[in-house]
Motif scaffolding. Sequence first.
Motif, PDB file in Angstrom:
ATOM      1  N   SER A 189       0.523  -0.916   0.118  1.00 57.10           N
ATOM      2  CA  SER A 189       0.006   0.242   0.147  1.00 57.10           C
ATOM      3  C   SER A 189       1.065   1.015  -0.514  1.00 57.10           C
ATOM      4  N   ASP A 190       0.194   1.893  -0.082  1.00 57.02           N
ATOM      5  CA  ASP A 190       1.527   3.173  -0.494  1.00 57.02           C
ATOM      6  C   ASP A 190       0.225   4.491  -0.342  1.00 57.02           C
ATOM      7  N   ALA A 191       0.224   4.870   0.635  1.00 60.21           N
ATOM      8  CA  ALA A 191      -1.107   5.497   1.131  1.00 60.21           C
ATOM      9  C   ALA A 191      -0.801   7.088   0.413  1.00 60.21           C
ATOM     10  N   SER A 192       0.430   7.536   0.205  1.00 60.87           N
ATOM     11  CA  SER A 192       0.263   9.179  -0.464  1.00 60.87           C
ATOM     12  C   SER A 192      -0.658   9.442  -1.659  1.00 60.87           C
ATOM     13  N   ARG A 193      -0.409   8.541  -2.664  1.00 57.39           N
ATOM     14  CA  ARG A 193      -1.757   7.857  -3.888  1.00 57.39           C
ATOM     15  C   ARG A 193      -1.984   7.357  -3.590  1.00 57.39           C
ATOM     16  N   GLY A 194      -3.635   6.286  -2.598  1.00 58.49           N
ATOM     17  CA  GLY A 194      -4.631   5.626  -2.306  1.00 58.49           C
ATOM     18  C   GLY A 194      -4.064   4.857  -3.063  1.00 58.49           C
ATOM     19  N   ALA A 195      -2.504   3.941  -3.865  1.00 61.35           N
ATOM     20  CA  ALA A 195      -1.926   3.002  -4.388  1.00 61.35           C
ATOM     21  C   ALA A 195      -2.117   1.734  -4.122  1.00 61.35           C
ATOM     22  N   ILE A 196      -2.025   0.603  -4.875  1.00 60.60           N
ATOM     23  CA  ILE A 196      -1.708  -0.805  -4.728  1.00 60.60           C
ATOM     24  C   ILE A 196      -0.711  -0.770  -5.613  1.00 60.60           C
ATOM     25  N   LEU A 197       0.943  -0.813  -4.889  1.00 61.98           N
ATOM     26  CA  LEU A 197       1.794  -1.582  -5.875  1.00 61.98           C
ATOM     27  C   LEU A 197       1.896  -3.081  -6.008  1.00 61.98           C
ATOM     28  N   VAL A 198       1.564  -3.417  -7.307  1.00 58.81           N
ATOM     29  CA  VAL A 198       1.267  -4.644  -7.103  1.00 58.81           C
ATOM     30  C   VAL A 198       3.223  -5.018  -8.650  1.00 58.81           C
ATOM     31  N   HIS A 199       3.586  -6.344  -7.798  1.00 58.95           N
ATOM     32  CA  HIS A 199       4.534  -7.018  -7.827  1.00 58.95           C
ATOM     33  C   HIS A 199       4.130  -8.221  -8.962  1.00 58.95           C
ATOM     34  N   GLU A 200       4.991  -8.649  -9.751  1.00 64.79           N
ATOM     35  CA  GLU A 200       4.832 -10.028 -10.207  1.00 64.79           C
ATOM     36  C   GLU A 200       6.219 -10.941  -9.655  1.00 64.79           C
ATOM     37  N   VAL A 201       6.272 -11.310  -8.939  1.00 64.27           N
ATOM     38  CA  VAL A 201       7.949 -12.036  -8.176  1.00 64.27           C
ATOM     39  C   VAL A 201       8.727 -12.962  -9.351  1.00 64.27           C
ATOM     40  N   SER A 202       8.195 -13.333 -10.434  1.00 66.12           N
ATOM     41  CA  SER A 202       9.055 -14.594 -11.689  1.00 66.12           C
ATOM     42  C   SER A 202       9.327 -13.962 -12.241  1.00 66.12           C
ATOM     43  N   THR A 203       8.774 -12.615 -12.411  1.00 74.17           N
ATOM     44  CA  THR A 203       8.862 -11.921 -14.782  1.00 74.17           C
ATOM     45  C   THR A 203       9.814 -10.535 -13.905  1.00 74.17           C
ATOM     46  N   GLY A 204       8.937 -10.431 -12.443  1.00 72.78           N
ATOM     47  CA  GLY A 204       9.956  -8.905 -11.761  1.00 72.78           C
ATOM     48  C   GLY A 204       8.859  -7.617 -12.742  1.00 72.78           C
ATOM     49  N   ALA A 205       8.321  -7.584 -13.217  1.00 77.04           N
ATOM     50  CA  ALA A 205       7.108  -6.538 -14.172  1.00 77.04           C
ATOM     51  C   ALA A 205       6.518  -6.314 -12.478  1.00 77.04           C
ATOM     52  N   GLY A 206       6.333  -4.675 -12.888  1.00 72.43           N
ATOM     53  CA  GLY A 206       4.543  -4.247 -11.096  1.00 72.43           C
ATOM     54  C   GLY A 206       4.281  -3.128 -12.068  1.00 72.43           C
ATOM     55  N   TRP A 207       3.332  -2.835 -11.520  1.00 71.72           N
ATOM     56  CA  TRP A 207       2.801  -1.827 -11.436  1.00 71.72           C
ATOM     57  C   TRP A 207       1.798  -1.388 -10.541  1.00 71.72           C
ATOM     58  N   SER A 208       1.169   0.290 -10.506  1.00 74.57           N
ATOM     59  CA  SER A 208       0.435   0.347  -8.841  1.00 74.57           C
ATOM     60  C   SER A 208      -1.232   1.006  -9.816  1.00 74.57           C
TER      61      SER A 208
END
Length: 354
Positions: A189-208
């Motif tokens: 959780s990123d409170a400053s943006r009201g966002a959830i950071l998502v990270h896929e461990v196997s590929t290293g891909a991430g997004w908010s």
Amino acid sequence: MQHFVNSFILFCWCIVICDGHLKNLAWNGGPLHLKCEFSPDLWMRGGYIKDNVIAVKAVPYKDDIYVITPRMKQGVMATLWLIIREKNSVELQPYPELRDHKLSDCNAIQNAVDFYLDHLGKLWILDTGIIDTLSNPQCTCPPKVVVVNLLLGKLIKRIDISSHMEANSLLQNIVVEYALGGNAFIYASDASRGAILVHEVSTGAGWSVVTCGPATGLQISLVKRVTHAVLILVRLHYPGIIELDTTTLRRKDSLTPMTVFGEHSKPVVLLGADNFHVYLRHTECSDVLVWNSRDAYNSSCLDNIHSAGPRMTTTSVAADPLKNVLIVLDSNYLDTLQGNSPTYHKISFINKNV
């Protein structure tokens, strides 16, 4: 048999055993237990300051209990500890090793603010990389997720998540979900943006994924449904509980439908979750409540399972599935933040009868 008489006598350390079962653990600040390996003075500016050590979360694994103590002030030697239970005392041992907490070493844990224990015995630690957050904030390393294998007692993985963040990001909570096939997804959780950071461990891909408006706090817990899992979100000091289907979070470009419960009820603080049970408290009260998420949410009809006591606040609840008990961490950390006294901590073991 030793009985715990007064749960709020400061500067008292005790362990209470009743009918062969551990009932309470209590300690002040950061009573230290060090292996004969390193001198802490080499790594800490200003030395070790026991009174600045504040435990905010506890989790059980087998016969052990682990706690995190964020580096809010100077003199906090480590931020992940193993509780050492002696006959008449409680001590904290840096975990896995003291060197795993060396300041300005970006391979080490700088500031653990939350952790999540998965079913494989892996502890996923959210490390913001910012220390002395209340006194003199300093960024020593980029934010990351550190994975510790509790079976091996070793730090086994470091995951850089800095590319998913913004300059003002305020990371607070972490949970991990395993999808079909065993691929792990990290949600932070990123409170400053009201966002959830998502990270896929196997590929290293991430997004908010932006889920709500900015807040001083954004708490998350992972809850089971019959066929899938959902993420429970709470904005601190705002009424309402948000539910997100994690299958949509894992699709980078998909819309994320939300369900809101209790939008006109009292604001709550999340304390933990276990399968479909969510543990929380109302912001103005110290009583620990449980919501069976299979039922409709009603803030006035939640079961009360624990009271922290005068001047005490519950900061975490975790389930021990092997012993069918809940591990509840209470403290008077608010008094500590307003003064210079060490924080009094108490861990209670209560039967999981919900």
